[in-house]
Design an enzyme around this catalytic site. Structure first.
Site, PDB file in Angstrom:
ATOM      1  N   PHE A 135       0.856  -1.053   0.087  1.00  0.00           N
ATOM      2  CA  PHE A 135      -0.027  -0.189   0.112  1.00  0.00           C
ATOM      3  C   PHE A 135       0.775   1.045   0.121  1.00  0.00           C
ATOM      4  O   PHE A 135       1.562   1.482   1.044  1.00  0.00           O
ATOM      5  CB  PHE A 135      -0.972   0.035   1.248  1.00  0.00           C
ATOM      6  CG  PHE A 135      -1.588   1.327   1.237  1.00  0.00           C
ATOM      7  CD1 PHE A 135      -3.162   1.258   0.259  1.00  0.00           C
ATOM      8  CD2 PHE A 135      -1.409   2.344   1.832  1.00  0.00           C
ATOM      9  CE1 PHE A 135      -3.916   2.403   0.304  1.00  0.00           C
ATOM     10  CE2 PHE A 135      -2.164   3.608   1.894  1.00  0.00           C
ATOM     11  CZ  PHE A 135      -3.502   3.429   0.979  1.00  0.00           C
ATOM     12  N   ASP A 191       9.579   3.067   1.381  1.00  0.00           N
ATOM     13  CA  ASP A 191       8.248   3.863   1.834  1.00  0.00           C
ATOM     14  C   ASP A 191       8.178   3.740   3.320  1.00  0.00           C
ATOM     15  O   ASP A 191       7.647   2.623   3.875  1.00  0.00           O
ATOM     16  CB  ASP A 191       6.878   3.075   0.879  1.00  0.00           C
ATOM     17  CG  ASP A 191       5.928   3.958   1.543  1.00  0.00           C
ATOM     18  OD1 ASP A 191       5.993   4.789   2.489  1.00  0.00           O
ATOM     19  OD2 ASP A 191       4.821   3.699   0.946  1.00  0.00           O
ATOM     20  N   LYS A 194       3.285  11.733   6.756  1.00  0.00           N
ATOM     21  CA  LYS A 194       2.540  11.513   7.477  1.00  0.00           C
ATOM     22  C   LYS A 194       3.282  12.176   8.952  1.00  0.00           C
ATOM     23  O   LYS A 194       3.211  13.367   8.999  1.00  0.00           O
ATOM     24  CB  LYS A 194       2.411  10.199   8.102  1.00  0.00           C
ATOM     25  CG  LYS A 194       1.604   9.517   6.994  1.00  0.00           C
ATOM     26  CD  LYS A 194       0.927   8.120   7.465  1.00  0.00           C
ATOM     27  CE  LYS A 194       0.093   7.328   6.143  1.00  0.00           C
ATOM     28  NZ  LYS A 194      -1.070   8.172   5.852  1.00  0.00           N
TER      29      LYS A 194
END
Length: 419
Positions: free
Chosen positions: A160, A245, A274
């Site tokens: 994801f 990531d 984030k």
């Protein structure tokens, strides 16, 4: 109305049953006027501080999601708020058409944290992933010598990386992918955790391996020990970039600054987001050495808001907070508390647990309920978490959570599943 710091009182529950509450009205308005791309829990948050959120009726909830790790430092951290307020009064946006006084300090601090030469700031995690894809392809053509338009990037099953059209094109999650084609070519998927499969997939046209060192959306899936270092070795041997990531896993969540640090692995590209924005503004970045990011030239990539003064002021403060190691240590220590308490639930309503630092994937016995049903029941007890894939829930408390509050939240889960 009486409230307590450990969840919802009987009065709160009675008010929630009343369809004329402020929360119910807000939920109805949101349902009527917004696209249904999310299925949120029926709670309307009005205020938050630290690890606690308060709804419109004054009921308090323990936040065990932390904005999918965007709120690693909790809600309203005073140091981050002070940095944001000070910058708001001075300058918020110039675009990259000009240079502002926060830019160099942010890029320098983040580059030093990563041990890399250059920083390319963006806004969202998906933008950072798209940036890494573009950089890897450009590097492949200009440095590795791959034939034009032939570059391949290897990705992992269960990945994801965001929800742009390119990214969902190499997802194997039907909910993310179905109905959005045709998709961008140039990606090859191999089994996550399988070094032999990765080695077999590498060709002279391979320019990068893109992976999450821990797969968050899949349920905090941790690869076998030695996998990340094995990927690093394969990439080095074959002249392939390793793009990590770390959008969810990085910046203290796992007890280290980066999840790759657990195996001493340094990727060629860090993909960050984030928590880099401190839960205040969206901030993301790709960080790499000059021989990688240096392939970009003016006009080939950009963002109006990427690297804006407010983002840089907050992001630099995040980096300063991480530089002390305090939050990483706290994630390690509380992570042990989390692991021990969850392990005690195994075989007693919980069938699987995966933890790394203050991050956990919990597989609830399907006889107890789906992940969504478990999260709804937790909400009724004053705890907010998020389901994923069937009967799995994710726990990602803010790194500033008090140990007693963490234990109380886990007690609610244990009581709910019958542990």
């Amino acid at each position: 109305m009486t409230t307590v710091t450990t969840g919802i009182t009987t009065t709160d529950q009675a008010r929630r049953a009343d369809l004329e509450t402020p929360s119910s009205r807000q939920l109805a308005r949101a349902d009527a006027r917004t696209a249904h791309n999310y299925h949120p829990l029926p709670v309307v948050v009005e205020h938050a501080e630290g690890a606690w959120m308060t709804d419109l009726e004054g009921a308090r909830y323990l936040d065990l999601l932390a904005g999918y790790s965007a709120l690693n430092f909790g809600h309203g951290h005073p140091t981050l708020l002070r940095a944001a307020h000070e910058q708001l009064d001075r300058l918020t946006l110039t675009s990259r058409a000009f240079v502002h006084d926060q830019f160099a300090d942010f890029c320098g601090a983040l580059g030093d944290l990563c041990g890399k030469d250059l920083v390319l700031p963006m806004n969202t995690g998906a933008e950072a992933v798209e940036t890494a894809i573009k950089v890897a392809r450009k590097w492949g053509y200009e440095v590795k010598g791959v034939a034009p338009d032939a570059a391949e990037i290897i990705v992992m099953s269960g990945n994801f990386h965001g929800r742009t059209t390119t990214i969902v094109g190499f997802s194997d999650d039907p909910e993310a992918r179905d109905g959005f084609g045709p998709f961008t070519p140039g990606f090859r998927t191999v089994t996550y955790g399988d070094l032999a499969a990765l080695q077999a997939a590498i060709t002279p046209a391979t320019v990068a391996v893109l992976l999450e060192p821990i797969q968050g959306e899949s349920g905090v899936v941790i690869p076998p020990l030695g996998y990340l270092s094995g990927v690093r070795e394969l990439c080095t041997r074959h002249g392939v970039l390793l793009a990590a990531d770390e959008i969810q896993a990085g910046l203290g969540r796992t007890g280290r600054t980066f999840a790759c640090d657990h195996e001493g692995v340094v990727p060629d590209l860090y993909v960050l987001g984030k928590a880099l924005g401190g839960g205040i503004v969206p901030v993301s970045a790709v960080v790499a050495d000059r021989d990688v990011l240096g392939v970009l030239r003016p006009g080939q990539h950009g963002s109006t808001f990427g690297g804006n003064p407010l983002a840089c002021a907050v992001g630099r403060t995040v980096v300063e907070m991480l530089s002390t190691g305090e939050h990483q240590a706290r994630a390690r220590d509380l992570g042990e508390v989390l692991r021990e308490r969850l392990d005690a639930m195994l075989g007693r309503g919980v069938v699987g647990v995966r933890t790394r630092g203050l991050w956990a994937g919990v597989d609830v016995d399907p006889r107890v309920g789906t992940g969504r049903e478990v999260c709804e029941r937790l909400m009724e007890r004053g705890v907010l978490a998020k389901d994923t894939h069937g009967s799995t829930i994710r726990l990602a408390p803010p790194l500033v959570i008090a140990e007693d509050d963490l234990l109380w939240g886990l007690d609610q889960l244990a009581d709910l599943v019958g542990a």
